[in-house]
Design a protein around this motif. Sequence first.
Motif, PDB file in Angstrom:
ATOM      1  N   GLU A  78       0.880  -1.082   0.041  1.00 59.61           N
ATOM      2  CA  GLU A  78      -0.181  -0.036  -0.088  1.00 59.61           C
ATOM      3  C   GLU A  78       0.920   1.504   0.033  1.00 59.61           C
ATOM      4  O   GLU A  78       0.396   2.198  -0.909  1.00 59.61           O
ATOM      5  N   ASP A  79       1.791   1.356   0.966  1.00 54.93           N
ATOM      6  CA  ASP A  79       2.790   2.412   1.138  1.00 54.93           C
ATOM      7  C   ASP A  79       3.550   2.847  -0.389  1.00 54.93           C
ATOM      8  O   ASP A  79       3.737   3.915  -0.558  1.00 54.93           O
ATOM      9  N   TYR A  80       3.940   1.559  -1.127  1.00 50.47           N
ATOM     10  CA  TYR A  80       4.801   2.085  -2.142  1.00 50.47           C
ATOM     11  C   TYR A  80       4.106   1.448  -3.510  1.00 50.47           C
ATOM     12  O   TYR A  80       4.761   1.400  -4.451  1.00 50.47           O
ATOM     13  N   GLU A  81       2.984   1.241  -3.532  1.00 47.65           N
ATOM     14  CA  GLU A  81       1.929   0.454  -4.553  1.00 47.65           C
ATOM     15  C   GLU A  81       2.940  -0.516  -5.307  1.00 47.65           C
ATOM     16  O   GLU A  81       3.134  -0.268  -6.446  1.00 47.65           O
ATOM     17  N   LEU A  82       3.192  -1.530  -4.496  1.00 46.88           N
ATOM     18  CA  LEU A  82       4.009  -2.596  -5.110  1.00 46.88           C
ATOM     19  C   LEU A  82       3.229  -3.887  -4.729  1.00 46.88           C
ATOM     20  O   LEU A  82       2.390  -4.002  -3.917  1.00 46.88           O
ATOM     21  N   ASP A  83       3.523  -4.867  -5.625  1.00 51.23           N
ATOM     22  CA  ASP A  83       2.885  -6.248  -5.205  1.00 51.23           C
ATOM     23  C   ASP A  83       4.260  -7.134  -4.658  1.00 51.23           C
ATOM     24  O   ASP A  83       4.785  -7.805  -5.194  1.00 51.23           O
ATOM     25  N   VAL A  84       4.345  -6.619  -3.490  1.00 52.88           N
ATOM     26  CA  VAL A  84       5.403  -7.460  -2.660  1.00 52.88           C
ATOM     27  C   VAL A  84       5.243  -8.864  -2.608  1.00 52.88           C
ATOM     28  O   VAL A  84       6.281  -9.430  -2.884  1.00 52.88           O
ATOM     29  N   PRO A  85       4.352  -9.567  -2.524  1.00 58.45           N
ATOM     30  CA  PRO A  85       4.313 -11.057  -2.359  1.00 58.45           C
ATOM     31  C   PRO A  85       4.952 -11.520  -4.014  1.00 58.45           C
ATOM     32  O   PRO A  85       5.661 -12.589  -4.071  1.00 58.45           O
ATOM     33  N   ALA A  86       4.429 -10.800  -4.851  1.00 60.69           N
ATOM     34  CA  ALA A  86       4.964 -11.432  -6.330  1.00 60.69           C
ATOM     35  C   ALA A  86       6.438 -11.044  -6.346  1.00 60.69           C
ATOM     36  O   ALA A  86       7.015 -11.807  -6.970  1.00 60.69           O
ATOM     37  N   MET A  87       6.765  -9.853  -5.893  1.00 62.56           N
ATOM     38  CA  MET A  87       8.367  -9.403  -5.844  1.00 62.56           C
ATOM     39  C   MET A  87       9.059 -10.651  -5.270  1.00 62.56           C
ATOM     40  O   MET A  87      10.315 -10.829  -5.492  1.00 62.56           O
TER      41      MET A  87
END
Length: 192
Positions: A133-142
């Motif tokens: 949410e904070d960085y608009e990233l898909d962290v699980p996919a990363m």
Amino acid sequence: MTTSLLTRLKSDRRAALLADHPYAFDTDARFGPHSHVERVWLVSGAPLEPIAKDHGGGTYFLCGEGDGEDRPVVHADSEGHSGVMGATLRDALLLMIGLPCAGGALYWERQGRTMDEQALEALRAEEEAELSEDYELDVPAMRVELLERLGLAPLPPLTELLERERAARALEPQYALVNEDGNTYRRGLEDD
């Protein structure tokens, strides 16, 4: 012969970028050379090899004799805190990428909460959701992509990673850092 993890990070630009953000393991040292903010050494006098920086002036070191990655990894921040990240570079990266909330999990465990696979997955998902949410990233996919690029997939069970965190913490007394003023770095764990 297998390729070392550091070699993979240096030769695979995408892996290096993923390790840097969101995991703050910068092997390119965009934030400065691979030297710490001050001169430090292990209390034992064993060698320290800087291998990466974080985003706040901290440094990751391989510790002890040898030139391989089967040595403990210590992280020292810029404020005089340090801690063992893993018994080997492989363990440190698995923890950093696969269970970055391991310190928090140990805290909750000490408070009486059962930290089984489901609880660890929920804690990691909560942390990754905040980052996403904070960085608009898909962290699980990363996370999945970085583990695959480094040859660390499939990820071991999270309960096994938590055991590796316990093992790393048990090493901390013998891998304490000292600065030029003779001050010993404090155990740098936010959750204690």
